[in-house]
Each structure stands twice: as structure tokens, then as C-alpha cells.
Design an enzyme around this catalytic site. Structure first.
Site, PDB file in Angstrom:
ATOM      1  N   LYS A 194       3.613  -3.938  -8.118  1.00 10.36           N
ATOM      2  CA  LYS A 194       3.360  -2.520  -7.867  1.00 10.36           C
ATOM      3  C   LYS A 194       2.966  -1.865  -9.181  1.00 10.36           C
ATOM      4  CE  LYS A 194       5.445   1.687  -6.118  1.00 10.36           C
ATOM      5  NZ  LYS A 194       6.610   2.276  -5.438  1.00 10.36           N
ATOM      6  N   ARG A 204       2.949  11.851  -3.714  1.00 10.06           N
ATOM      7  CA  ARG A 204       3.913  12.709  -4.422  1.00 10.06           C
ATOM      8  C   ARG A 204       4.028  14.056  -3.711  1.00 10.06           C
ATOM      9  NH1 ARG A 204       3.559   9.901  -9.749  1.00 10.06           N
ATOM     10  NH2 ARG A 204       3.952   7.807  -8.962  1.00 10.06           N
ATOM     11  N   ARG A 215       5.864   6.544 -14.303  1.00 10.75           N
ATOM     12  CA  ARG A 215       6.767   5.432 -14.002  1.00 10.75           C
ATOM     13  C   ARG A 215       6.389   4.170 -14.784  1.00 10.75           C
ATOM     14  NH1 ARG A 215       9.066   7.839  -9.692  1.00 10.75           N
ATOM     15  NH2 ARG A 215       7.830   8.596  -7.949  1.00 10.75           N
ATOM     16  N   GLU A 231       5.949 -11.688 -11.515  1.00  9.02           N
ATOM     17  CA  GLU A 231       6.804 -10.867 -10.646  1.00  9.02           C
ATOM     18  C   GLU A 231       6.912 -11.476  -9.248  1.00  9.02           C
ATOM     19  OE1 GLU A 231       8.662  -8.340 -11.251  1.00  9.02           O
ATOM     20  OE2 GLU A 231       7.885  -7.172 -12.924  1.00  9.02           O
ATOM     21  N   LYS A 246       0.322  -3.592  -4.484  1.00 10.53           N
ATOM     22  CA  LYS A 246       0.119  -2.173  -4.225  1.00 10.53           C
ATOM     23  C   LYS A 246      -0.340  -1.463  -5.473  1.00 10.53           C
ATOM     24  CE  LYS A 246       2.849   1.807  -3.050  1.00 10.53           C
ATOM     25  NZ  LYS A 246       4.129   2.313  -2.656  1.00 10.53           N
ATOM     26  N   SER A 272      -1.787   6.180  -0.486  1.00  9.55           N
ATOM     27  CA  SER A 272      -2.212   7.532  -0.145  1.00  9.55           C
ATOM     28  C   SER A 272      -3.567   7.910  -0.755  1.00  9.55           C
ATOM     29  CB  SER A 272      -1.138   8.525  -0.587  1.00  9.55           C
ATOM     30  OG  SER A 272      -0.859   8.388  -1.969  1.00  9.55           O
ATOM     31  N   TYR A 311      -2.364   4.125   6.269  1.00  9.96           N
ATOM     32  CA  TYR A 311      -2.224   5.371   7.026  1.00  9.96           C
ATOM     33  C   TYR A 311      -3.262   5.456   8.149  1.00  9.96           C
ATOM     34  CZ  TYR A 311       0.750   6.416   3.068  1.00  9.96           C
ATOM     35  OH  TYR A 311       1.743   6.347   2.121  1.00  9.96           O
TER      36      TYR A 311
END
Ligand code: PBG
Length: 321
Positions: A194, A204, A215, A231, A246, A272, A311
């Protein structure tokens, strides 16, 4: 004699016969937002057609997912009150756990019910974990909360818990906690690779995030792929049942490498910002919404993702029918 690959492109049935990649509703997972205390769904301005749902309307959406033959639904909760440790995430009466219970009661085993296992929607500082005295995200203290959150989600009815905070060791800690509670059948979908991505922008707004800053101390640098493979290896070794990359569209090389290497199914999340870019261009008449969305999802499948969070999920079955 010349080679004539065009022979196979001459009509729709031939093209379809030799298509190497197909989208199927069962491969798709719809991410949905549930807002605490809402009496009616609340539109998310930066994500046309996407809403924060009420407890009633999220159940309707879950039923629509079943009716459309989708694979799953991924729930995100937006609490009214946030605090330093994100306690609403663990509370069985917290919005996400209540919504999971309602959705699972409605769909049973007709739809895979997934829960985002992360604290950022629940913390007043907006980080995915708890902070230490130096205001750094405390990896191991956060993992303990993720473990409790995952157990609460599984008890509320989630088939799948999806740790998305990128803490080291999160999958192992969650697996151990689930097993200790007799929740051996709860599946872990690890957000393994990610990235600290600007494409999360509209999300957000969707979760009314209070994050200041970024982040980058836990999500990955978009420059890296070797690190993603590490990972992924670690998450599989720790017990991940599925791994995820992602965002998706700008990271198809990572999706492909993950699919090549992974011994478990690979998912990708069309996030998004990817959704909103397509919506915005289509709203301007610059591209065709349906064709662009289907092409983008087909490409994510072609790269090697077996499962796609998008979505667009509820629309796709009609678009590809
Ligand atoms: C963290 C989480 C995020 C998204 C999914 N899970 C936000 C973040 O990491 O900043 C982003 C999803 C999207 O942009 O659609 N709980």
C-alpha cells in the site's frame, strides 16, 4: 504470405472467443462507507454517486451487491466521535461493527463481507495507529489494537478482515488473536503493498479524515517495487490468505509482479482518486464513463489481479452484460 492477426478481430464474437481476460461480477468487491448517526445517506462531493450510508441504506446496498452477483463488500465506518486511540474501532457498538452485524445478518453467505481493519477513521489525529510521546506512530502498540479490532469485526460477522495500516507484523498479530479466540475461519486480506498515494485524496473527504501531514513513515514510497515484494512475502509468511496492491492503475507493474510471485490470490484496489478522475473527465464529456471504467478494470485483471475492489462494482455487471 503475411501474418494476419487482424483475422481474429473481425467481429465481436470472434474477439470475445479469443479474449484473454474477462471481467466477472464475482471478482469485484464494492467498498462502502457507513456514517454514524446519519438519518439519510450523505453524498461525497469528490466521489460522484458515492455516499456515506446510514445503517439502513448500507443493508440495501449489500442486498444490491447480492442481486448483481458481486463477490464482496468492504465496509468502512465513519464514527461521530474520534479519540487518540480510535476506541470506536474496537467497541462492539462502534459504527463499523454495528454495520458489519447488520450487513452479515442480511446477506449471510451470499456475499463476502469484508471489514477495513485500520484506525484512521477512528482517531482524532487521523493516523492509522496510535502515537508515542514523540508523536510517531507506535508500531507494536498499534498492532495490539488491530488484533482487538479484528476480533471485534470477526465477532460482528466479517468473513474477511483487511488490515490496511502497513504496520510491521500486523498480519501475524491479527492471525494469532483470531485463532486464540477460536476464529480460525476468519480470512485475512492483507493490504501488503500500500503506497503513500495522492490518489487517496477523495477518500479523505469520504471518511472526514482529520489527518494533518502524511503517512509516509508507514505507507510505501511510490518509487519502490522490490520493497513491495518483500512486504508480500512477509504477509504470506505471517498467514495472509490474500494479498493486495493499492492503488491499482499506477501500480500495474506491482500487481503483475505480485501475481507472478504470490502463492495466494492477489487483489488490487482501484482507489477513490482513480474513480474520481474517470468520473470527472466523463462529466466533462472528455471520455466515455462506461468504456473507460471497463477498460481500466480489464487492465487491472490483465495485470494479474484476481479480485478488484472498485467503486464501480455495482455498475459493472450491467456494463458488461
Ligand atoms: C485506510 C484506508 C485508506 C484507503 C483505504 N483504507 C486511506 C489511506 O490510507 O489514507 C483509501 C481508499 C481509497 O482511496 O479509495 N483505512
Amino acid at each position: 504470405m503475411i501474418e494476419r492477426p487482424r483475422r481474429l478481430r473481425q467481429n465481436a464474437v470472434l474477439r470475445s472467443l479469443v479474449a484473454e481476460t474477462r471481467l466477472h461480477p464475482r471478482d469485484l468487491v464494492l467498498p462502502v462507507f457507513v456514517g454514524e448517526g446519519l438519518t439519510e445517506p450523505r453524498p461525497i462531493e469528490s466521489m460522484p454517486g458515492v455516499q456515506q450510508h446510514t445503517l439502513e441504506s448500507v443493508v440495501d446496498v449489500a442486498r444490491q451487491c447480492v442481486a448483481k452477483g458481486l463477490g464482496g463488500i468492504m465496509l468502512f465506518g465513519v464514527p461521530l466521535e474520534k479519540d487518540a486511540t480510535g476506541s470506536g474501532a474496537i467497541d462492539p457498538d462502534g459504527i463499523l461493527n454495528v454495520a458489519l452485524r447488520a450487513v452479515r445478518d442480511a446477506v449471510g453467505d451470499d456475499l463476502v463481507v469484508m471489514a477495513d481493519t485500520c484506525l484512521d477513521e477512528f482517531t482524532d489525529h487521523g493516523h492509522c495507529g496510535v502515537l508515542d510521546e514523540q508523536v510517531r506512530v507506535d508500531n507494536d502498540a498499534t498492532n495490539e489494537l488491530y488484533a482487538r479490532m479484528a476480533v471485534a469485526q470477526a465477532r460482528a460477522g466479517a468473513h474477511v478482515v483487511a488490515p490496511s495500516g502497513m504496520m510491521d507484523g500486523q498480519v501475524a498479530v491479527i492471525r494469532e488473536a483470531l485463532d486464540a479466540e477460536g476464529l480460525m475461519d476468519t480470512v485475512i486480506l492483507a493490504y501488503s503493498a500500500k503506497y503513500a498515494s495522492a490518489f487517496f485524496g477523495p477518500f479523505r473527504e469520504a471518511v472526514q479524515s482529520s489527518l494533518q501531514g502524511d503517512r509516509r513513515t508507514y505507507q510505501q514510497d511510490p518509487a519502490n517495487i522490490v520493497e513491495s515484494l518483500r512486504e508480500i512475502d512477509l504477509d504470506i509468511a505471517e498467514g495472509a490468505d490474500l494479498v493486495m496492491v493499492k492503488p491499482a492503475m499506477s501500480y500495474l507493474d506491482v500487481v503483475a509482479a505480485a501475481a507472478e510471485r504470490s502463492s495466494v490470490p492477489v487483489a488490487a484496489y482501484q482507489v477513490s482518486g482513480e474513480f474520481s478522475m474517470i468520473q470527472a473527465a466523463a462529466a466533462n464529456g472528455w471520455i466515455d464513463l462506461r468504456a473507460t471504467a471497463v477498460e481500466s478494470l480489464t487492465s487491472i485483471r490483465r495485470a494479474g489481479a484476481q479480485v478488484i475492489l472498485t467503486y464501480f462494482a455495482l455498475d459493472v455487471p450491467d456494463w458488461i452484460a
